[in-house]
Scaffold this motif. Structure first.
Motif, short mmCIF file in Angstrom:
data_model
loop_
_atom_site.label_atom_id
_atom_site.label_comp_id
_atom_site.label_asym_id
_atom_site.label_seq_id
_atom_site.Cartn_x
_atom_site.Cartn_y
_atom_site.Cartn_z
N SER A 65 89.41 26.56 -6.83
CA SER A 65 89.11 25.53 -5.85
C SER A 65 87.64 25.18 -5.95
CB SER A 65 89.44 26.01 -4.44
OG SER A 65 88.49 26.97 -4.04
N VAL A 66 87.35 23.95 -5.62
CA VAL A 66 85.97 23.48 -5.72
C VAL A 66 85.64 22.77 -4.42
CG1 VAL A 66 84.48 21.79 -6.86
CG2 VAL A 66 85.95 23.27 -8.22
N TYR A 67 84.45 22.98 -3.95
CA TYR A 67 84.05 22.34 -2.70
C TYR A 67 83.38 21.00 -2.99
CZ TYR A 67 81.86 21.64 1.83
OH TYR A 67 81.47 21.13 3.03
N ILE A 92 90.64 20.04 3.96
CA ILE A 92 90.12 21.35 4.35
C ILE A 92 88.60 21.37 4.12
CG2 ILE A 92 90.10 23.83 3.79
CD1 ILE A 92 93.00 23.54 2.89
N LYS A 93 87.86 21.84 5.14
CA LYS A 93 86.39 21.82 5.03
C LYS A 93 85.79 23.21 4.80
CE LYS A 93 85.58 17.39 5.96
NZ LYS A 93 85.44 16.56 4.76
N LEU A 107 68.12 30.18 8.27
CA LEU A 107 68.80 30.96 7.24
C LEU A 107 70.28 31.10 7.61
CD1 LEU A 107 68.76 32.67 4.67
CD2 LEU A 107 68.12 34.64 6.06
N ARG A 108 70.55 31.34 8.88
CA ARG A 108 71.94 31.49 9.29
C ARG A 108 72.73 30.20 8.99
NH1 ARG A 108 74.69 34.23 13.40
NH2 ARG A 108 72.85 34.71 14.59
N SER A 109 72.17 29.06 9.34
CA SER A 109 72.95 27.83 9.12
C SER A 109 73.07 27.55 7.62
CB SER A 109 72.38 26.65 9.90
OG SER A 109 71.25 26.15 9.27
N SER A 110 72.09 27.91 6.83
CA SER A 110 72.19 27.72 5.37
C SER A 110 73.29 28.61 4.80
CB SER A 110 70.87 28.06 4.68
OG SER A 110 69.81 27.35 5.25
N MET A 111 73.34 29.85 5.28
CA MET A 111 74.35 30.78 4.77
C MET A 111 75.75 30.29 5.15
SD MET A 111 72.75 33.74 3.57
CE MET A 111 73.75 35.08 4.02
N GLU A 112 75.87 29.76 6.37
CA GLU A 112 77.18 29.26 6.80
C GLU A 112 77.63 28.10 5.92
OE1 GLU A 112 76.47 28.65 10.96
OE2 GLU A 112 77.00 30.73 11.47
N LYS A 113 76.69 27.22 5.59
CA LYS A 113 77.03 26.09 4.72
C LYS A 113 77.40 26.58 3.32
CE LYS A 113 74.31 22.66 7.11
NZ LYS A 113 72.86 22.47 7.23
N LEU A 114 76.66 27.56 2.84
CA LEU A 114 76.96 28.11 1.51
C LEU A 114 78.36 28.70 1.47
CD1 LEU A 114 74.06 30.14 -0.13
CD2 LEU A 114 75.41 28.30 -1.10
N GLN A 115 78.71 29.37 2.57
CA GLN A 115 80.02 30.02 2.62
C GLN A 115 81.16 29.01 2.63
OE1 GLN A 115 80.96 32.34 6.16
NE2 GLN A 115 81.30 34.10 4.84
N LEU A 116 80.87 27.81 3.15
CA LEU A 116 81.89 26.77 3.14
C LEU A 116 82.32 26.45 1.72
CD1 LEU A 116 80.76 24.13 5.77
CD2 LEU A 116 82.58 25.81 5.95
N ASN A 117 81.39 26.55 0.76
CA ASN A 117 81.81 26.25 -0.60
C ASN A 117 81.83 27.45 -1.53
OD1 ASN A 117 79.19 26.37 -1.94
ND2 ASN A 117 78.73 24.48 -0.87
N ASP A 118 81.53 28.63 -1.01
CA ASP A 118 81.68 29.83 -1.82
C ASP A 118 82.29 30.91 -0.94
OD1 ASP A 118 81.54 32.13 -3.28
OD2 ASP A 118 79.49 31.82 -3.99
#
Ligand code: GTP
Length: 597
Positions: A197-199, A261-262, A309-320
């Motif tokens: 899957s790819v984000y 799916i997001k 950092l928290r919001s960056s990590m959450e965004k990163l997790q959306l695509n990894d």
């Protein structure tokens, strides 16, 4: 269905997988001049720079053979052990594999481990001897090696050069004639394997699948078996260099699915897609939730950046989805996150993406594997130790277990002694030694994963002068004698520098760490004692001497413009330093334990 061929390319790193894929696309006319770029399948910036296919993709080619039109689906496989589960699912989506072997380098560790995966999935193997154009190529010898490995006939090995185009047509013919057409029943209820899957930030998660039975239609309500969630198939289609929307994808074929799916965590590689109203009774086997193997703390350099950092990590997790993290705090570093990664490469990628895509400057602490500790209370479930500070008080520990791997190393006979000593030093136990040829030896060891995390690759390269390849797979937990080595700066323990190590190496590592930290921590206005300790027992000590006045004078010369220049320069190169108490600690110091030799 009888005109479809699904195949992948498996190879050791740098044996020419991506180049060969490009050449196949060229030859089948799947790429227009405008679309032509080097390494077409590697489209993430980072991937291109590292030359490693991090995420697997799929691409469809049309090819006419003997007047008949065929559809060839090439499913790309990632080339690094950190992503081995994705490799296994990509392989499971195919009926055949091109086994690419460099004509100068011959068979290497990843050639073999990927071959085993392909054989486990009953794939038809087409051996390809690549780079025959190289002056250093050894086609006869390497063909013999391949024949020995596969038990095939020498004529079945295709001589090719992905560079000059030799052998490409022969490879396409072999794919059509030797790889079996997909089997399956279009009338059964839908059963499709998610192999990747790819984000996409605009369209959400794109799911790549292979239909095993039944068919998937645009607008159909589908269900992911492992997650249990249902969605509408807003768009489905086939993958060429761009996406080609279709109304249905049938048994045997490969395609993409967009459902809006997001969150990448909702699409799991290895999951089965089925019809929501008429779900399959037999989900495709082999599904596993990927588990992180390596853990480390990630902290903002500036404590005020924690929420960013928290919001960056959450965004990163959306695509990894393979990135996991939980908040933690450290006496030395303040608030940060304990993050789980698939391996060291994955960790480096995350750190780099945080910096590039989110403009964060972070400190990463010493990585460690995940240990299981059992206390004398006789608990059934272990305490999971993902962070050195989670290790219970030594007096209450009954036993500790650590993850082990099976390591496969292929090297030249001349280096067997060196490689053995290294592996034994790394607490490895030899399991098997096989001479593949008179010159090339395969060594198999059981080894603690933790020892691979620490500087193993670099050491292996050195002791074998570059002539060793290495691959591994996890084999479960085994008992271990583990202790925590703490580091004190200025008599203050710095928790972020603590490391979990095997008892037998603790004294040596403690001493080396003190020496290394002395090198890495810049001298300051006062003496800084560095101590290593196990519990309350000091096992080693060094001192960073204070700067002398005249040294500063010489450095800066009192020249204001020069000073400014220096300041400017420091601002540009991001300053990865952390003030702990009154000592400034650079990022490298937090990783010191990894580079002790
Ligand atoms: P990863 O994606 O990193 O696993 O590597 P890969 O297996 O895809 O190898 P890649 O296609 O990137 O090729 C590695 C190097 O070998 C590149 O520098 C290619 O240009 C070169 N190469 C690939 N095929 C040939 C060939 O047939 N002949 C010659 N001379 N060089 C080749």
């Amino acid at each position: 269905m009888e005109k479809i061929r699904n195949f992948c390319i498996i190879a050791h790193i740098d044996h020419g997988k991506s180049t060969l894929a490009d050449r196949l696309l060229d030859f089948t006319g799947s790429v227009t001049e405008r679309e032509k770029q080097d390494q077409l399948l590697d489209n993430m910036d980072l991937e291109r720079e590292r030359g490693i296919t991090i995420k697997s993709h799929a691409i469809q080619m049309d090819y006419v053979h003997n007047g008949e039109k065929y559809v060839l689906n090439l499913i790309d496989t990632p080339g690094h052990v950190d992503f081995s589960y994705e490799v296994s699912r990509s392989i499971a989506a195919c009926e055949g594999a091109l086994l690419v072997v460099d004509a100068a380098q011959s068979i290497q560790a990843q050639t073999i481990s990927n071959l085993y995966l392909a054989l486990e999935n009953d794939l038809e193997i087409i051996p390809v001897l690549n780079k025959v154009d190289l002056p250093s190529a050894n086609p006869e010898e390497v063909t013999d090696d391949i024949v020995d490995l596969l038990g095939c006939k020498p004529e079945e090995v295709i001589q090719a050069s992905a560079k000059t185009g030799v052998g490409i047509e022969e490879i396409l013919t072999a794919i059509i004639e030797r790889v079996p057409a997909p089997k399956g029943n279009p009338d059964e209820s839908l059963q499709a394997l998610v192999f990747d899957s790819v984000y996409n930030p605009f369209r959400g998660v794109e799911t790549y699948f292979r239909v095993v039975n039944g068919e998937i239609k645009k607008g159909q309500k589908i269900k992911f078996v492992a997650t249990g969630k249902s969605y509408f198939a807003d768009e489905i289609g086939t993958l060429k260099l761009t996406q080609h929307p279709k109304n249905k994808i049938s048994t045997g074929d490969v395609g993409y699915l967009i459902t809006g799916i997001k969150d990448a965590r909702e699409v799991k590689v290895g999951d089965t897609i089925t019809d929501s109203a008429d779900p399959t009774k037999n989900p495709i086997g082999g599904f596993e939730d990927v588990k992180p193997m390596v853990f480390a703390g990630i902290y903002p350099v500036d404590t005020e950046d924690f929420e960013d950092l928290r919001s960056s990590m959450e965004k990163l997790q959306l695509n990894d989805a393979s990135l996991v993290f939980t908040p933690e705090s450290s006496a030395a570093l303040g608030f940060g996150f304990r993050c789980g990664f698939l391996g060291m490469l994955h960790m480096e990628i995350i750190q780099e993406r945080l910096e590039r895509e989110f403009d964060m400057t972070v400190i990463t602490t010493v990585p460690n594997v995940s240990y299981h500790a059992y206390t004398t209370k006789g608990d059934i479930d272990p305490i999971i130790v993902n962070n050195p500070t989670d290790l219970p008080d030594p007096s209450t520990i009954d036993r500790v277990e650590e993850p082990y791997i099976k390591a496969t190393i292929i090297t030249k006979a001349d280096f067997v002694g060196n490689v053995m000593s290294l592996c034994i030093e790394k607490r490895g136990q030899i399991v098997n030694q096989t001479y593949l040829t008179t010159e090339r030896v395969e060594l198999i060891f059981d080894m603690p994963l933790a020892e691979i995390v620490f500087d193993f690759y670099d050491r292996l390269k050195t002791v074998s002068k570059g002539y060793a390849s290495f691959d591994y797979s996890p084999i479960g937990m085994r008992p271990s004698k583990l202790v925590r080595v703490d580091i004190l700066l200025n008599a203050q323990p710095v928790d972020a520098l603590s490391a979990l190590v095997h008892f037998d190496n603790a004294y040596h590592i403690g001493k080396k760490m003190c020496e290394k930290l002395k090198e890495l921590i810049p001298r300051q206005q006062f003496d800084i004692p560095i101590q290593a300790a196990i519990g309350s027992k000091i096992i080693s000590r060094e001192t960073i001497k204070a700067l002398r006045k005249d040294v500063t004078a010489k450095c800066y010369g009192g020249d204001i413009s020069r000073k400014r220049k220096l300041l400017e320069k420091q601002k540009k190169g991001k300053k990865r330093m952390r003030q702990v108490g009154n000592v400034e600690i650079p990022q490298q110091a937090f990783m010191a334990v990894l580079k002790l030799n």
